[in-house]
Design an enzyme around this catalytic site. Structure first.
Site, PDB file in Angstrom:
ATOM      1  N   GLU A   5     -33.030  35.044  32.094  1.00 58.50           N
ATOM      2  CA  GLU A   5     -32.661  36.459  32.044  1.00 58.50           C
ATOM      3  C   GLU A   5     -31.902  36.896  33.296  1.00 58.50           C
ATOM      4  O   GLU A   5     -32.347  37.769  34.059  1.00 58.50           O
ATOM      5  CB  GLU A   5     -33.903  37.318  31.828  1.00 58.50           C
ATOM      6  CG  GLU A   5     -34.521  37.071  30.470  1.00 58.50           C
ATOM      7  CD  GLU A   5     -35.623  38.039  30.111  1.00 58.50           C
ATOM      8  OE1 GLU A   5     -36.221  38.637  31.014  1.00 58.50           O
ATOM      9  OE2 GLU A   5     -35.894  38.190  28.907  1.00 58.50           O
ATOM     10  N   GLU A  18     -36.939  34.199  22.807  1.00 58.63           N
ATOM     11  CA  GLU A  18     -38.299  34.672  23.102  1.00 58.63           C
ATOM     12  C   GLU A  18     -38.625  35.848  22.194  1.00 58.63           C
ATOM     13  O   GLU A  18     -37.737  36.642  21.852  1.00 58.63           O
ATOM     14  CB  GLU A  18     -38.396  35.188  24.544  1.00 58.63           C
ATOM     15  CG  GLU A  18     -38.295  34.160  25.620  1.00 58.63           C
ATOM     16  CD  GLU A  18     -38.443  34.797  27.013  1.00 58.63           C
ATOM     17  OE1 GLU A  18     -39.019  35.892  27.129  1.00 58.63           O
ATOM     18  OE2 GLU A  18     -37.953  34.189  27.977  1.00 58.63           O
TER      19      GLU A  18
END
Ligand code: GAL
Length: 675
Positions: free
Chosen positions: A156, A315
């Protein structure tokens, strides 16, 4: 069109999760049990090593990869592939102690202290040197394992750094961009305003919290630089990996509509697009169906970053998360709905954060497939295992694509410019919400939209909606003209074409750069409303759309007026227009109405674009994937009461049941139909 598989090893869906065995190295019994449970949950992949730097390199230059190699091999022997992450998401303590420059400096000029994650200076040569060292060894020791199917760069990626190295790099970036000519920069940024001209590049500072904030071009260029520098870092990691194992594809996990980075600039550097999906299900500010359709919009954006390939949901939470304002449990059935929705929107993976709950620290109460209880006898485990079963049965769907013929224009530069512009009303600019509102209205008509940038080719689409396209990049106006000229249906709205890519206003009338000719009008003024202000647009058939927030006053030249304002001093003046241009049509909605009110107009545009409309019952979401001569429809009941969808014919690949015109869905039910 042939099916397009992400991995030659897997001719079906990837089902897996983030896995942190480094937290359990002293519990071989648990590691053993993990494999048994993963197989039971129908998992065929794990993402390994996201935060394993300290375990790989406990002190500078001392590397240990054998433990991970053993785990990768054991997983592979058990039919579980590895998505192998580089560990650069969090730094070990020794690194910050030895090289404080790796720690980021914030907008107040304060250097971070050691801790947390995702907070590095992406410029720091020392940080990069250390990342390169660990990545190279990672690739050498693990990259060519047969179990490894994909590299996952860092985690991320996000954030900005204001350290002296980043400031200098920004100055160099600007000097390159403006051909070393400070005069050019001054002109592009209109710095004669308030006497803000620069006489050399090294005087330019990024927008520090207590520094320059009045130059729109500077703020925008800093945001662009942050993306450029992050992309540079991501490419640097990619190149280290490729130099050792050139055949392993790479991804980096994105975050929904994250505002800090222009993902469209990063996407071409990756082989696979992946993102992390954490909707706030069951919140008390919107309907469940709205939460689901917002997620669909995010999936569509990710899908559109690399059209022609499935993407990956990297995710998602099997149960609940632990960082939302209220960490509510997903109600029974919602897990399946969310997983199949990702698939319906074009994902070929369903992956979770995380496999097993950690015992301590910040994420000890974050949802996981395996809870602290440690067994498979839980509601969450059963729901995950059911998804695993479903994905196996749906394997033929993998490799098909969502082939959208309609697109919504959504641009980071435009978004940033709207955030920063000193105009309109402080609380109601709502660019993202406006895009989502349009996307939802088309979704309710059974139409999948891609979400594309204003610098992209629109050739494959028949209908384009471009909400609040305030900034026109070079070439955008001519692409829109070409699109309409060759037969496209285009809808633009208020606040279109005010500035160029440096945020300088177009002269001679908005929308600029020739678009006033395309739409046959000039927008002379824009009125901003207080929250309680209302107006209306009366259409030719007498119906009225409610107007709130913004209304432009138009000077129409050669467009047909389809609707006029009902109130105020501009009552009776044009508010909705259409101009036939070439073989297509250019619509202009001069005020903000809800997209739900505008549905009839959308249906008309869809008819003219020859795109089939499939109106869904309330709260039902619909998507289609096709490829290899097969077509699959997806239906989602986004409410807790059962519903029936009429007009559904085909076979349910999960049950083999034939549908003859009626699909019954339980509350939160999700079904796939092969037609
Ligand atoms: C993601 C992150 C994971 C984990 C997860 C929790 O943003 O990549 O490492 O923290 O959130 O929801």
């Amino acid at each position: 069109m042939e099916k397009e598989f992400l991995f030659p090893q897997i001719k079906g869906f990837v089902h897996g999760s983030d896995y942190n065995p480094d937290q359990w190295l002293d519990r071989p019994d648990i590691l053993e049990e993990d494999i048994r449970l993963m197989k039971k949950a129908g998992m065929n992949s794990v993402t390994l090593g996201v935060f394993s730097w300290a375990a790989y390199e406990p002190s500078e230059g001392e590397f240990h990869f054998e433990w991970m190699k053993e785990i990768v091999e054991r997983l592979y022997r058990n039919g579980i592939y590895t998505v192998l992450s580089t560990p650069s998401g969090a730094r070990p303590a020794w690194l910050d102690a030895a090289y404080p420059e790796a720690m980021r400096v914030d907008a107040r000029g304060l250097r971070d202290r050691h801790g947390n994650r995702h907070n590095h200076c992406m410029t720091s040569p020392k940080f990069r040197e250390k990342v390169a060292a660990v990545d190279r060894r990672l690739a050498e020791c693990l990259g060519s394992q047969p179990g490894v199917i994909l590299y996952h760069i860092s985690n991320e990626l996000s954030g900005e750094c204001f350290c002296p190295l980043c400031v200098r790099k920004f100055q160099k970036y600007l000097a390159d961009k403006f051909d070393n000519d400070i005069g050019k920069l001054n002109k592009a940024w209109w710095t004669a305003f308030w006497s803000h001209s620069y006489s050399s590049f090294d005087q330019i500072e990024p927008p520090f919290a207590n520094g320059e904030s009045s130059i729109m071009g500077l703020t925008l260029e800093w945001r662009r630089f942050t993306t450029w520098n992050m992309n540079d870092f991501m490419k640097f990691e990619r190149e280290v990996l490729r130099s050792v194992t050139p055949d392993v594809p790479v991804t980096s996990n994105f975050m929904r509509l994250f505002g800090g980075l222009d993902y469209r600039k990063m996407a071409p550097e990756l082989d696979v697009i992946s993102w992390d999906n954490y909707p706030t299900f069951h919140n008390d500010t919107e309907s469940f169906a709205d939460t689901v359709s917002e997620t669909s919009f995010q999936h569509a954006l990710m899908r559109s970053l690399k059209r022609g390939r499935p993407f990956m949901m990297m995710e998602s939470a099997p149960g609940l998360v632990n960082w939302q304002a209220v960490n509510k449990l997903k109600r029974p059935g919602v897990h399946r709905l969310a997983c199949l929705q990702a698939v319906a929107c074009g994902s070929d993976s369903v992956q979770y954060f995380q496999w097993r709950k950690s015992r301590g620290c910040a994420e000890q109460f974050h949802g996981a497939v395996v809870d602290h209880l440690g067994t498979d006898d839980t509601r969450i485990f059963r729901e995950v295992a059911q998804v695993g079963e479903a994905l196996k049965k749906l394997a033929p769907v993998a490799g098909t694509l969502v082939n959208a013929r309609a697109a919504l224009l959504f641009d980071w530069d435009n978004r940033w410019a709207i955030w920063d512009v000193r105009a309109l009303a402080a609380d109601t600019k709502k660019y993202e919400e406006t895009c989502l509102d349009f996307y939802r209205a088309f979704l309710r008509l059974g139409v999948d939209m891609d979400v594309v940038g204003s610098d992209e080719d629109l050739g494959r689409y028949d209908l384009v909606v471009a909400p609040m396209l305030y900034m026109l990049q070079p070439g955008t106006a001519s692409r829109l003209r070409d699109f309409v000229e060759r037969g496209g249906q285009l809808l633009a709205t208020y606040f279109t074409g005010y500035v160029d890519s440096d945020q300088l206003c177009w002269l001679g009338g908005f929308p600029g750069d020739g678009l006033s000719e395309l739409f046959g009008l000039i927008s002379e003024e824009i009125d901003s409303y207080y929250p309680s202000d209302r107006n209306g647009i009366r259409l030719k058939d007498g119906s009225v759309w409610e107007v709130r927030d913004y209304a432009e006053i138009l000077r129409v030249k050669d467009a047909e007026v389809l609707g006029v304002y009902t109130e105020d001093f501009y009552r009776g003046t044009p508010a909705l227009t259409c101009k036939a241009f070439g073989r297509g049509k250019a619509y202009y909605a001069a005020a903000r109405s809800s997209a739900a009110d505008m549905t009839e107009l959308f249906e008309k545009m869809l008819r003219e674009a020859d795109i089939p409309v499939k109106r869904m019952p309330p709260n039902v979401e619909y998507h289609v994937r096709s490829g290899g001569g097969e077509t699959y429809e997806f239906y989602f009941n986004c409410a807790d009461l059962p519903t029936v969808v009429p007009g559904v014919f085909g076979t349910d690949p999960e049950t083999g049941v034939r549908l003859e015109g009626r699909l019954a869905l339980p509350g939160y039910g999700a079904a796939v139909v092969k037609i």
